[in-house]
Design a protein around this motif. Structure first.
Motif: not given
Length: 296
Positions: A166-179
């Motif tokens: 199988g596979g998983s999509k990738m995401s961008l994460f941040s501890s700060k709020r970003i628009r």
């Protein structure tokens, strides 16, 4: 035909496998002179040279290549025989797995759990390394199975198989709020952490940056998502990880998912030698349906 000394043949086979007499001697726990002496006797038996110098290493001659081809099949079958006997005689079957160090440990744990029966008759032993080193260990019968982020190449051994789980999509994460509207341009406005560049996902991500015309300030590369997350919090950086972590990060309220990178998927493959298809844990994993795991 007179008797063939298989001990001499085994020493020759090990030298070909290791690429040098000294490395073979180290694996065999004997002196290099012992290995050299055994091979000289074998060369007398075959009436020809079996090895030649190749820089600091050695490689088989034309005659040696022929002898190695058959000895590799012979000793491969002997290891297969021992594996099958051990599986049938052991009360607790040993299950030795190599895990590519770039993979999500959370997902790997769930996959391996499928291979473990409830009666605890399988003893699991895991090691982490690169895809290339794990394949080498598999070829040396030191591993029963590999979990990796890429399949085997077409040029590799015909007796080795891979199956996509199988596979998983990738995401961008941040501890700060970003628009979200600022994605992907926001990648150039903050420090970024990525999976190791020598991993399959690391290479895909760098290629994606180039396709998007982005030049992010990459301040670190990591194999482990947990360590990457901790470093991102400490240094207020953004990082790329499997989208499956989004719900876990939301519960801890430490990280936010900025955006999902639709073009990138981290894939999971099981790789095993043909002889291992009857190993109970390998069989359970290969036959399992992991669609719920990767869709969750």
């Amino acid at each position: 035909m007179s008797h063939l000394n298989y001990n001499h043949l085994y020493y020759f086979w090990m030298v070909c496998k290791k690429g040098s007499v000294s490395r073979a001697a180290e694996s065999l726990f004997v002196a290099p002179q012992t290995v050299t002496g055994q091979i000289k006797v074998l060369e007398q038996r075959f009436n020809g040279k079996l090895l030649k110098r190749a820089g600091r290493n050695v490689e088989p001659t034309e005659l040696g290549q022929l002898v190695y081809k058959y000895s590799d099949k012979m000793f491969g079958l002997s290891y297969e025989m021992l594996d099958i006997i051990n599986y049938s005689q052991r009360e607790n079957t040993l299950f030795e797995v190599g895990v590519a160090d770039a993979l999500s440990k959370r997902i790997v744990s769930r996959i391996l759990g499928v291979g473990m029966p409830h009666d605890a008759r399988i003893h699991l032993r895991c090691c982490e390394s690169t895809h290339e080193l794990l394949l080498e260990q598999l070829s040396q019968h030191k591993l029963d199975m590999i979990l990796s982020d890429c399949p085997i190449g077409s040029a590799q051994d015909s007796g080795v198989y891979s199956k996509k789980l199988g596979g998983s999509k990738m995401s961008l994460f941040s501890s700060k709020r970003i628009r979200v509207e600022s994605f992907p341009e926001c990648l150039e406005q903050h420090d970024v952490l990525i999976p190791a560049s020598q991993s399959s996902m690391g290479r895909q991500l760098i290629q994606w940056f180039e396709q998007q015309g982005l030049q992010p300030n990459i301040i670190g590369e990591f194999d482990d998502v947990a360590l990457m997350k901790a470093f991102a919090i400490e240094h207020q950086a953004m990082f790329v990880a499997p989208s499956l972590y989004a719900s876990e990060f939301r519960r801890s309220d430490e990280m936010r998912e900025v955006a999902q990178i639709e073009e990138l998927t981290e894939e999971y493959y099981v790789i095993f030698a043909e002889r291992m298809i009857q190993h109970p844990a390998v069989k359970r994993i290969c036959e399992a349906d992991f669609s719920n795991l990767f869709e969750s």
